[in-house]
Design a protein around this motif. Sequence first.
Motif, mmCIF file in Angstrom:
data_model
loop_
_atom_site.group_PDB
_atom_site.id
_atom_site.type_symbol
_atom_site.label_atom_id
_atom_site.label_comp_id
_atom_site.label_asym_id
_atom_site.label_seq_id
_atom_site.Cartn_x
_atom_site.Cartn_y
_atom_site.Cartn_z
ATOM 1 N N ILE A 126 10.131 17.397 -0.952
ATOM 2 C CA ILE A 126 8.840 16.932 -1.458
ATOM 3 C C ILE A 126 7.764 17.317 -0.464
ATOM 4 N N ALA A 127 6.588 17.652 -0.973
ATOM 5 C CA ALA A 127 5.444 17.961 -0.127
ATOM 6 C C ALA A 127 4.239 17.156 -0.592
ATOM 7 N N ASN A 128 3.332 16.913 0.341
ATOM 8 C CA ASN A 128 2.007 16.408 -0.024
ATOM 9 C C ASN A 128 1.013 17.400 0.558
ATOM 10 N N ASP A 129 0.431 18.189 -0.317
ATOM 11 C CA ASP A 129 -0.439 19.296 0.075
ATOM 12 C C ASP A 129 -1.871 18.774 0.261
ATOM 13 N N TYR A 130 -2.069 18.007 1.330
ATOM 14 C CA TYR A 130 -3.380 17.397 1.555
ATOM 15 C C TYR A 130 -4.471 18.458 1.680
ATOM 16 N N GLY A 131 -5.657 18.110 1.185
ATOM 17 C CA GLY A 131 -6.811 18.992 1.295
ATOM 18 C C GLY A 131 -7.999 18.265 1.891
ATOM 19 N N THR A 172 2.727 10.223 -7.696
ATOM 20 C CA THR A 172 2.110 9.899 -6.410
ATOM 21 C C THR A 172 1.545 8.486 -6.500
ATOM 22 N N TYR A 173 1.736 7.728 -5.422
ATOM 23 C CA TYR A 173 1.250 6.355 -5.343
ATOM 24 C C TYR A 173 0.328 6.225 -4.132
ATOM 25 N N GLN A 222 -8.264 6.984 2.173
ATOM 26 C CA GLN A 222 -9.004 6.444 3.301
ATOM 27 C C GLN A 222 -8.041 6.040 4.420
ATOM 28 N N PRO A 223 -8.525 5.991 5.657
ATOM 29 C CA PRO A 223 -7.694 5.454 6.738
ATOM 30 C C PRO A 223 -7.161 4.073 6.376
ATOM 31 N N GLY A 224 -5.872 3.863 6.613
ATOM 32 C CA GLY A 224 -5.193 2.625 6.245
ATOM 33 C C GLY A 224 -4.397 2.733 4.963
ATOM 34 N N ASP A 225 -4.683 3.746 4.132
ATOM 35 C CA ASP A 225 -3.931 3.922 2.883
ATOM 36 C C ASP A 225 -2.517 4.427 3.159
ATOM 37 N N VAL A 226 -1.580 3.998 2.317
ATOM 38 C CA VAL A 226 -0.206 4.501 2.335
ATOM 39 C C VAL A 226 -0.012 5.335 1.080
ATOM 40 N N VAL A 227 0.411 6.580 1.255
ATOM 41 C CA VAL A 227 0.572 7.512 0.142
ATOM 42 C C VAL A 227 2.048 7.879 0.021
ATOM 43 N N GLU A 228 2.581 7.722 -1.187
ATOM 44 C CA GLU A 228 3.984 8.056 -1.458
ATOM 45 C C GLU A 228 4.046 9.078 -2.584
ATOM 46 N N ASN A 239 3.699 8.678 3.703
ATOM 47 C CA ASN A 239 2.825 8.901 4.860
ATOM 48 C C ASN A 239 1.679 7.898 4.834
ATOM 49 N N HIS A 240 1.043 7.721 5.972
ATOM 50 C CA HIS A 240 -0.117 6.838 6.037
ATOM 51 C C HIS A 240 -1.288 7.598 6.632
#
Length: 282
Positions: A126-131, A172-173, A222-228, A239-240
């Motif tokens: 799995i990847a999270n391709d952040y932009g 994605t959550y 945003q800072p503090g968010d948890v992304v799954e 990741n957070h």
Amino acid sequence: MPEYRRILLDGAVFECTVDGGELVCAEGRRVKIADAAHLPPCEPGKVIAVHLNHRSRVEEFQTSLAAAPTYFQKPTSALNSHGGAVVRPRGCRYLNYEGEVAIVIGRTCRGISVSEAGDYIAGYTIANDYGLHDFRDTDAGSMLRVKGSDTLCPLGPGLVTDWDFRGKRLRTYVNGTVVQDGSTDEMAWDMHYLVADIARTITLNPGDVLLSGTPANSRPVQPGDVVEVEVEGLGTLTNHIVEGPLGIRADVGAQLSASEEVLSTALGGDWEFRGIRAPRRS
């Protein structure tokens, strides 16, 4: 389906297999998955990502697909892992998640056919391709800083072999709420096609990674968010988001911007600037 993970244990790197809630190292030690310090499940020499591929994303942007896929490259310095912190530099506002399936190459390949491509794939993760879309106006289409800044390429948690990519759900959550919900069946070009396409002119080596595209509804976090990112049969990559201690230097280079293109990409195709019809990149 066999699953392999790479972890850091007592200062050394170990490849482990998954056994229930534990990871089993080759030399016999067992580590609880919840306690493990994960590393990316492979060591790519290059990470190549497709732009638009999921039809829901195309529809969201009210655009159309090109006749063939287009790509960009993420530097390996952007690599991150399951459980890792994704850094949004101080002063930036538009750091978007993009849940994806990542293809991991298992054998050196060049000039192969689509029908042969499966034989050259080691497995999937799995990847999270952040932009970081604050830089979207400055990269002249290369996506280098948008997609290649440090920490913006989490991979994991493990490498799964013998996984059939067809008909798999991807979600994605953010903080437990579903924000993307798609399927591999909405991909215009499947995993085998992407590998064969790239390998026409670029040699793919063991460990190299191809990112296969994201469904609709990529939005800023945003800072503090948890992304799954959860993919059926591959598990969940977590990741957070943290704010970096440093801002972007103002004495060199192009600066952050919030143009209509930045906003319409970061906030979605239904933004008021939907009239922009230029072909979109993911």
